[in-house]
Design a protein around this motif. Structure first.
Motif, PDB file in Angstrom:
ATOM      1  N   GLU A 178     -17.421  -4.137  -2.642  1.00  0.00           N
ATOM      2  CA  GLU A 178     -17.113  -2.759  -2.299  1.00  0.00           C
ATOM      3  C   GLU A 178     -16.104  -2.182  -3.296  1.00  0.00           C
ATOM      4  O   GLU A 178     -15.325  -2.910  -3.919  1.00  0.00           O
ATOM      5  N   ARG A 179     -16.134  -0.871  -3.407  1.00  0.00           N
ATOM      6  CA  ARG A 179     -15.176  -0.205  -4.263  1.00  0.00           C
ATOM      7  C   ARG A 179     -13.774  -0.353  -3.667  1.00  0.00           C
ATOM      8  O   ARG A 179     -13.599  -0.230  -2.452  1.00  0.00           O
ATOM      9  N   GLU A 180     -12.794  -0.607  -4.513  1.00  0.00           N
ATOM     10  CA  GLU A 180     -11.432  -0.788  -4.038  1.00  0.00           C
ATOM     11  C   GLU A 180     -10.463   0.046  -4.871  1.00  0.00           C
ATOM     12  O   GLU A 180     -10.664   0.260  -6.059  1.00  0.00           O
ATOM     13  N   LEU A 181      -9.405   0.470  -4.209  1.00  0.00           N
ATOM     14  CA  LEU A 181      -8.339   1.200  -4.877  1.00  0.00           C
ATOM     15  C   LEU A 181      -7.398   0.183  -5.517  1.00  0.00           C
ATOM     16  O   LEU A 181      -6.869  -0.681  -4.826  1.00  0.00           O
ATOM     17  N   VAL A 182      -7.196   0.275  -6.817  1.00  0.00           N
ATOM     18  CA  VAL A 182      -6.340  -0.700  -7.498  1.00  0.00           C
ATOM     19  C   VAL A 182      -4.995  -0.122  -7.899  1.00  0.00           C
ATOM     20  O   VAL A 182      -4.031  -0.872  -8.056  1.00  0.00           O
ATOM     21  N   ALA A 183      -4.906   1.194  -8.080  1.00  0.00           N
ATOM     22  CA  ALA A 183      -3.640   1.794  -8.474  1.00  0.00           C
ATOM     23  C   ALA A 183      -3.620   3.250  -8.044  1.00  0.00           C
ATOM     24  O   ALA A 183      -4.644   3.925  -8.101  1.00  0.00           O
ATOM     25  N   ALA A 206      -2.683  -2.629  -6.091  1.00  0.00           N
ATOM     26  CA  ALA A 206      -3.258  -3.732  -5.344  1.00  0.00           C
ATOM     27  C   ALA A 206      -2.601  -5.018  -5.824  1.00  0.00           C
ATOM     28  O   ALA A 206      -2.197  -5.142  -6.979  1.00  0.00           O
ATOM     29  N   GLY A 207      -2.504  -5.965  -4.921  1.00  0.00           N
ATOM     30  CA  GLY A 207      -1.849  -7.215  -5.254  1.00  0.00           C
ATOM     31  C   GLY A 207      -2.456  -7.927  -6.446  1.00  0.00           C
ATOM     32  O   GLY A 207      -1.759  -8.581  -7.220  1.00  0.00           O
ATOM     33  N   SER A 208      -3.766  -7.776  -6.602  1.00  0.00           N
ATOM     34  CA  SER A 208      -4.460  -8.495  -7.663  1.00  0.00           C
ATOM     35  C   SER A 208      -4.137  -7.968  -9.061  1.00  0.00           C
ATOM     36  O   SER A 208      -4.402  -8.646 -10.053  1.00  0.00           O
ATOM     37  N   VAL A 209      -3.589  -6.755  -9.153  1.00  0.00           N
ATOM     38  CA  VAL A 209      -3.310  -6.178 -10.466  1.00  0.00           C
ATOM     39  C   VAL A 209      -1.821  -5.893 -10.683  1.00  0.00           C
ATOM     40  O   VAL A 209      -1.410  -5.521 -11.778  1.00  0.00           O
ATOM     41  N   LYS A 210      -1.037  -6.062  -9.653  1.00  0.00           N
ATOM     42  CA  LYS A 210       0.387  -5.748  -9.745  1.00  0.00           C
ATOM     43  C   LYS A 210       1.044  -6.570 -10.838  1.00  0.00           C
ATOM     44  O   LYS A 210       0.829  -7.779 -10.945  1.00  0.00           O
TER      45      LYS A 210
END
Length: 112
Positions: free
Chosen positions: A43-48, A58-62
């Motif tokens: 699914e599409r997710e908000l990353v920043a 998002a935790g995965s890109v922080k």
């Protein structure tokens, strides 16, 4: 307003890319802007997101991604450092509080 993402490409893990999101008109009145991504089968997710002067990730890109905006040029950026294969996705920009029609996005592919 229409939003067009660009700047994607194929890079090796550990490298960087900077994505740009160009708006068709002024974004001064749009307080919150965000970058989303959609990986194959997910699914599409908000990353920043940038809301006024505050940013959220998002935790995965922080710690690796940085969102910024240039109101004078109606552009939002996403600086992506230390890229990982799991960052591979189509990246989009949009307005989190009132989603606009999705543009084509820009493909980011990170090879190991």
């Amino acid at each position: 307003v229409q939003l067009q993402a660009s700047g994607g490409g194929l890079v090796r893990a550990g490298k960087s890319l900077r994505l740009s999101c160009a708006a068709s008109r002024s974004i001064l009145s749009i307080n919150s802007m965000g970058w989303y991504r959609q990986a194959p089968g997910k699914e599409r997710e908000l990353v920043a997101a940038i809301n006024g002067g505050r940013t959220n990730y998002a935790g995965s890109v922080k710690g690796r991604f940085t969102i910024s905006r240039d109101n004078a040029n109606n552009t939002v950026y996403l600086q992506m450092n230390s890229l990982k294969p799991e960052d591979t996705a189509v990246y989009y920009c949009n307005v989190p509080v009132r989603l606009l029609p999705w543009g084509q996005g820009t493909q980011v592919t990170v090879s190991s």
